[in-house]
Scaffold this active site. Structure first.
Site, PDB file in Angstrom:
ATOM      1  N   ALA A  92       0.872  -1.147  -0.174  1.00 34.03           N
ATOM      2  CA  ALA A  92      -0.085  -0.028   0.062  1.00 34.03           C
ATOM      3  C   ALA A  92       0.768   1.243  -0.037  1.00 34.03           C
ATOM      4  O   ALA A  92       1.538   1.358   0.964  1.00 34.03           O
ATOM      5  CB  ALA A  92      -0.917   0.022   1.243  1.00 34.03           C
ATOM      6  N   SER A  93       0.791   2.110  -1.045  1.00 33.18           N
ATOM      7  CA  SER A  93       1.727   3.136  -1.107  1.00 33.18           C
ATOM      8  C   SER A  93       1.439   4.115  -0.043  1.00 33.18           C
ATOM      9  O   SER A  93       0.547   3.963   0.622  1.00 33.18           O
ATOM     10  CB  SER A  93       1.540   3.795  -2.388  1.00 33.18           C
ATOM     11  OG  SER A  93       1.768   2.920  -3.668  1.00 33.18           O
TER      12      SER A  93
END
Length: 406
Positions: free
Chosen positions: A102-103
């Site tokens: 998840a950025s």
């Protein structure tokens, strides 16, 4: 800890949006604030994630065992690794490398801003990941206008379940994102959540004229940058870079190339010379240098070897072509303020001389940073340029569709 308490969620989301606003330099736009509040980030994370410590090593964090740490990671402005080793559990935790994540929320919202979306636009996302970005897009544009493609079946299922559980139903395809998804083209926007070394032309073909392609960038020398292209009427796309966080490379553009297995062989007889160029001036140097050299050099990569078993050498910088056919090594003997370094080169190309020439070019151009560079993509290839599209200087070489790791 119960992480579905409305008050706790609101507080966590509010804190995260405040951190994102600080990064952006202004308040998060109301439409994206509403999307973030409707799709709390932790709801899209798996119960097992991997977190980076100060030494950048990954450690497993399980929600059931460390709920506070897990929840804090969900609302920190940091990336959270959600899969390692392409889903294969490493026998030694030290061998874990990130393969899906998840950025960091700050870059998520930065990219959403750069897309410059308007109601009714159709978006293709490359790399569904956890599904969080697709949820934000769906909240803004409606499910019918969002298509997301994920190459990994397990990751695609994570995204699908997270989206469904939170009331979103964009089109989710398990497939190769480099091919786009022609069935729902044309798109007004294409956004990738993985880095590319070359922009797949399918993305250009599937974007309407005037549309935008936004993708993280990586090359064999440097591993950061964000590229925003505008698609023209003539089937080309052109745009500029900005300096942003590093992303994982698209899986179909990886290579498995290892120094002492594929490049340097016992029977090689290198040519010896010296150089006045400090190896640290080109490798692990400031982002302006690294980025420019990466575009200029095209197919060169490097690796440091500290304390090699070589008499009189404290640190060695290795450089090689991506086909493994030519290499160089630059030795530092430990002398402070050294004025000369020993160079060894092998193969048809003089790799270190190419690096020296690229560095001289960068200095002569006024030490340009990422924002002065751009890229043009056509059906025949792609070319980097400095300041103006007409000043193209390099085309990315073709890549083998295999994996590369140090």
């Amino acid at each position: 800890m119960t992480t579905h308490q409305p008050g706790l969620e609101r507080t966590a989301v509010g804190g995260l949006l405040q951190a994102v606003s600080q990064y952006l330099g202004h308040e998060v736009a109301p439409e994206w604030r509403g999307a973030a509040e409707a799709a709390p980030r932790h709801r899209f994370l798996p119960d097992r994630v991997w977190l980076s410590g100060d030494d950048e090593a990954l450690t497993l964090c399980e929600r059931g065992r460390e709920p506070e740490r897990w929840f804090a990671a969900a609302y920190g402005d940091v990336p959270v690794v959600t899969q390692v080793n392409d889903g294969e559990e490493p026998s030694d935790p030290a061998d874990a490398w990130p393969s899906s994540s998840a950025s960091a929320p700050s870059i998520v919202f930065r990219m959403l801003e750069l897309l410059d979306l308007a109601p009714g636009m159709r978006v293709l996302e490359i790399g569904a990941g956890t599904g969080y970005n697709a949820a934000l897009l769906s909240h803004r544009l409606g499910d019918a206008n969002v298509t997301t493609v994920e190459i990994d079946p397990a990751v695609a299922e994570l995204a699908r379940s997270g989206l469904k559980a939170n009331g979103y139903s964009p089109t989710l395809v398990c497939g190769d994102g480099s091919l786009g998804w022609a069935a729902r083209a044309p798109y007004d926007r294409v956004v990738a959540t993985c880095a590319v070394q070359r922009v797949p032309y399918a993305w250009v073909e599937q974007t309407r004229p005037g549309g935008v392609i936004l993708t993280p960038w990586s090359d064999d020398w440097s591993h950061c940058g964000l590229l925003r292209l505008i698609v023209g009427e003539n089937g080309t796309a052109s745009g500029r870079f900005s300096a942003e966080s590093a992303f994982m490379l698209m899986r179909t553009q990886r290579r498995d190339l290892r120094l002492f297995r594929d490049v340097v062989m016992d029977d090689h007889v290198p040519v010896e010379s010296t150089t006045a160029l400090d190896p640290w001036a080109v490798a692990d140097s400031p982002v302006e240098t690294q980025f420019a050299l990466g575009l200029r050099l095209g197919d060169l990569w490097y690796a440091w070897h500290h304390e090699p078993d070589v008499e009189g050498v404290e640190t060695r910088l290795w450089l090689a072509t991506t086909d493994g056919g030519s290499w160089a090594a630059v030795d530092w003997d430990g002398t402070r303020g050294a004025e000369r370094y020993t160079v060894w080169q092998h193969g048809p190309r003089r790799v270190w001389e190419e690096v020296e020439a690229a560095h001289r070019w960068w200095l002569g151009a006024g030490r340009p940073g990422p924002e002065r560079f751009g890229l043009t993509v056509t059906a025949d290839g792609q070319w980097a340029w400095l300041d103006e599209p007409g000043a193209g200087f390099a085309a990315r070489p073709a890549l083998q569709e295999t994996e590369q790791r140090d």
